[in-house]
Design a protein around this motif. Structure first.
Motif, PDB file in Angstrom:
ATOM      1  N   LEU A  47      50.005  -4.106  11.552  1.00  0.00           N
ATOM      2  CA  LEU A  47      49.040  -3.003  11.719  1.00  0.00           C
ATOM      3  C   LEU A  47      49.777  -1.742  11.669  1.00  0.00           C
ATOM      4  O   LEU A  47      50.150  -0.861  11.814  1.00  0.00           O
ATOM      5  CB  LEU A  47      47.720  -2.894  12.771  1.00  0.00           C
ATOM      6  CG  LEU A  47      46.928  -3.475  12.964  1.00  0.00           C
ATOM      7  CD1 LEU A  47      46.020  -3.195  14.250  1.00  0.00           C
ATOM      8  CD2 LEU A  47      46.417  -3.261  11.231  1.00  0.00           C
ATOM      9  N   ALA A 104      40.960  -0.610  14.528  1.00  0.00           N
ATOM     10  CA  ALA A 104      41.210  -2.136  14.410  1.00  0.00           C
ATOM     11  C   ALA A 104      41.759  -2.813  15.150  1.00  0.00           C
ATOM     12  O   ALA A 104      41.436  -4.452  15.301  1.00  0.00           O
ATOM     13  CB  ALA A 104      42.042  -2.317  12.755  1.00  0.00           C
ATOM     14  N   VAL A 139      39.561  -2.236   8.431  1.00  0.00           N
ATOM     15  CA  VAL A 139      41.301  -2.304   7.070  1.00  0.00           C
ATOM     16  C   VAL A 139      39.709  -2.209   6.105  1.00  0.00           C
ATOM     17  O   VAL A 139      40.895  -1.589   4.710  1.00  0.00           O
ATOM     18  CB  VAL A 139      41.071  -3.698   7.427  1.00  0.00           C
ATOM     19  CG1 VAL A 139      41.977  -4.936   6.532  1.00  0.00           C
ATOM     20  CG2 VAL A 139      41.734  -3.917   8.957  1.00  0.00           C
ATOM     21  N   SER A 164      42.119   0.423   3.402  1.00  0.00           N
ATOM     22  CA  SER A 164      42.773  -0.051   2.489  1.00  0.00           C
ATOM     23  C   SER A 164      42.456   0.904   0.617  1.00  0.00           C
ATOM     24  O   SER A 164      42.738   0.778  -0.032  1.00  0.00           O
ATOM     25  CB  SER A 164      41.705  -1.189   1.769  1.00  0.00           C
ATOM     26  OG  SER A 164      42.504  -2.873   2.673  1.00  0.00           O
ATOM     27  N   TRP A 206      47.698  -1.120   3.561  1.00  0.00           N
ATOM     28  CA  TRP A 206      47.237  -1.615   4.192  1.00  0.00           C
ATOM     29  C   TRP A 206      46.711  -3.364   3.930  1.00  0.00           C
ATOM     30  O   TRP A 206      45.970  -4.350   4.764  1.00  0.00           O
ATOM     31  CB  TRP A 206      45.629  -1.182   4.624  1.00  0.00           C
ATOM     32  CG  TRP A 206      45.306  -0.040   4.756  1.00  0.00           C
ATOM     33  CD1 TRP A 206      46.219   1.281   5.075  1.00  0.00           C
ATOM     34  CD2 TRP A 206      45.344  -0.186   6.810  1.00  0.00           C
ATOM     35  NE1 TRP A 206      45.854   2.537   6.444  1.00  0.00           N
ATOM     36  CE2 TRP A 206      44.955   1.295   7.157  1.00  0.00           C
ATOM     37  CE3 TRP A 206      44.344  -0.847   7.222  1.00  0.00           C
ATOM     38  CZ2 TRP A 206      44.893   0.894   8.238  1.00  0.00           C
ATOM     39  CZ3 TRP A 206      44.218  -0.575   8.820  1.00  0.00           C
ATOM     40  CH2 TRP A 206      44.030   0.562   8.759  1.00  0.00           C
ATOM     41  N   ALA A 241      46.446  -5.962   6.282  1.00  0.00           N
ATOM     42  CA  ALA A 241      46.152  -5.866   7.466  1.00  0.00           C
ATOM     43  C   ALA A 241      44.656  -7.289   6.910  1.00  0.00           C
ATOM     44  O   ALA A 241      43.584  -7.458   8.169  1.00  0.00           O
ATOM     45  CB  ALA A 241      45.384  -5.297   8.224  1.00  0.00           C
ATOM     46  N   TRP A 242      44.445  -7.234   5.510  1.00  0.00           N
ATOM     47  CA  TRP A 242      43.659  -8.556   5.933  1.00  0.00           C
ATOM     48  C   TRP A 242      43.953  -9.771   6.022  1.00  0.00           C
ATOM     49  O   TRP A 242      43.289 -10.353   6.862  1.00  0.00           O
ATOM     50  CB  TRP A 242      43.050  -8.431   4.552  1.00  0.00           C
ATOM     51  CG  TRP A 242      42.733  -7.117   4.089  1.00  0.00           C
ATOM     52  CD1 TRP A 242      43.007  -6.538   2.699  1.00  0.00           C
ATOM     53  CD2 TRP A 242      41.577  -7.186   3.572  1.00  0.00           C
ATOM     54  NE1 TRP A 242      42.056  -5.164   2.386  1.00  0.00           N
ATOM     55  CE2 TRP A 242      41.160  -5.870   2.927  1.00  0.00           C
ATOM     56  CE3 TRP A 242      40.193  -7.551   4.257  1.00  0.00           C
ATOM     57  CZ2 TRP A 242      40.050  -5.460   2.736  1.00  0.00           C
ATOM     58  CZ3 TRP A 242      39.322  -7.000   4.846  1.00  0.00           C
ATOM     59  CH2 TRP A 242      38.214  -5.899   3.569  1.00  0.00           C
TER      60      TRP A 242
END
Length: 370
Positions: free
Chosen positions: A22, A46, A76, A80, A86, A89-90
């Motif tokens: 992050l 998140a 997230v 995105s 981003w 972050a997945w």
């Protein structure tokens, strides 16, 4: 061990990546105060939802952990679509799913994370190679986190099982020692008391007979010391033949007529040992409680089992059985059950009877468990 102490090692593979994955979304927004505040808010949401989902997922996923993962996925996803930076972050979304849910649910959640990650990346104009790379990395991160979590949980369960086995082994050995000591010394001391009473009666009228009984007391005492040492070292084994002779001598010394009937064929030692313990306990109870004048001991073969019956013509009964009591009839019943047999005790028409049955053939595993 506290809940937190169990959760942290299992989910460390996810929690250590929270600030790393992050960091990019938090640092790459420079277009103005509003977008920065929104981006930082999404990052904070998140991070918080990820930590909550992980900490609330032990020992299995709950409503709170599931809701937290959904919030993480939504935050997230919004990040995105609204900002660059981003995609990493997945990985956090997939990893959190891997440690939060059961395997079947985790597989579906990781697949959903892969679909959303590739969809948002493709929407931003990424190349096909980048989309495939993103799908592979997200799926791999989720699978790795789930595998690591499962291995840590398995190791923790094995440690707890080992500790429980140690406790159980100590308890079993304590029960074995208490039961053997009770059965060995209970009978031996009863015989010594009976012979001491005989000495007291015979001293005025027959000193020579009293001396014989006194010598027997000395010999029984020496035997008892040997039996205690054997019990301590778990090498005490009774034989049915020796116990039949000892029962006859003890009953006779107590002034109780012993009527013993045994089969002509020999009894296998594996079968004879539990029957010898039964005979020992039965005769001890006759000496202690029956006030009998006659005791009949029958050993017969009935089908696939040997049956030993000790019956007296007295009025006494064994002491009451108590749940969890070690030794006595409870201990004897445990021995016989371990050998595949059974125990019956009941007042009969002419006195009290103890009946023990043991299969005529015991396998090696059953004998070792006894």
């Amino acid at each position: 061990m506290s809940r937190l102490a169990r959760v942290l090692p299992r989910h460390a593979a996810v929690l250590v990546w929270v600030p790393v994955l992050l960091a990019a979304p938090a640092l790459e927004v420079r277009s103005g105060p509003g977008p920065v505040v929104l981006a930082l808010g999404l990052v904070a949401l998140a991070a918080t939802s990820c930590v909550v989902a992980v900490l609330k997922s032990w020992p299995c996923s709950s409503t709170v952990s599931t809701a937290a993962w959904v919030v993480l996925t939504v935050s997230v996803g919004i990040g995105s679509l609204a900002y660059d930076g981003w995609p990493p972050a997945w990985l956090l979304v997939a990893m959190t799913a891997g440690v939060t849910f059961r395997p079947a649910v985790a597989l579906g959640a990781i697949t959903l994370a892969v679909v959303l990650a590739t969809s948002t990346l493709a929407r931003g104009g990424a190349s096909v190679e980048d989309v495939y790379s993103q799908a592979f990395v997200v799926a791999l991160a989720g699978a790795a986190a789930a595998t690591f979590s499962h291995l840590v949980a398995t190791a923790d369960a094995l440690r707890r099982t080992r500790a429980q086995l140690v406790v159980a082994a100590v308890a079993d050995e304590r029960e074995r020692f208490s039961r053997d000591l009770h059965d060995v010394l209970g009978h031996t001391l009863s015989v010594m008391v009976v012979k001491a009473q005989a000495v007291r009666r015979l001293v005025p009228t027959d000193p020579d007979a009293a001396a014989v009984h006194a010598a027997d007391i000395e010999q029984i005492g020496r035997t008892a010391l040997t039996q205690v040492r054997e019990t301590v070292h778990a090498v005490r084994t009774l034989t049915l033949t020796e116990q039949l002779e000892a029962a006859h001598d003890a009953l006779t010394a107590a002034g109780i007529r012993a009527d013993v009937h045994t089969p002509t064929s020999s009894v296998d030692p594996a079968v004879g040992t539990p029957l010898a313990w039964a005979l020992r306990e039965g005769v001890t109870n006759v000496l202690r409680h029956s006030s009998a004048s006659t005791c009949r001991i029958d050993l017969v073969r009935r089908g696939t089992s040997f049956e030993l019956r000790v019956c007296d013509d007295g009025v006494g009964t064994p002491p009451p059985e108590h749940e969890g009591r070690i030794g006595g009839l409870d201990g004897l019943r445990s021995r016989l059950v371990a050998a595949g047999g059974e125990l019956e005790v009941a007042p009969g028409p002419d006195g009290f009877s103890l009946t023990a049955r043991v299969p005529a053939a015991l396998d090696a595993a059953t004998e070792r468990s006894r």
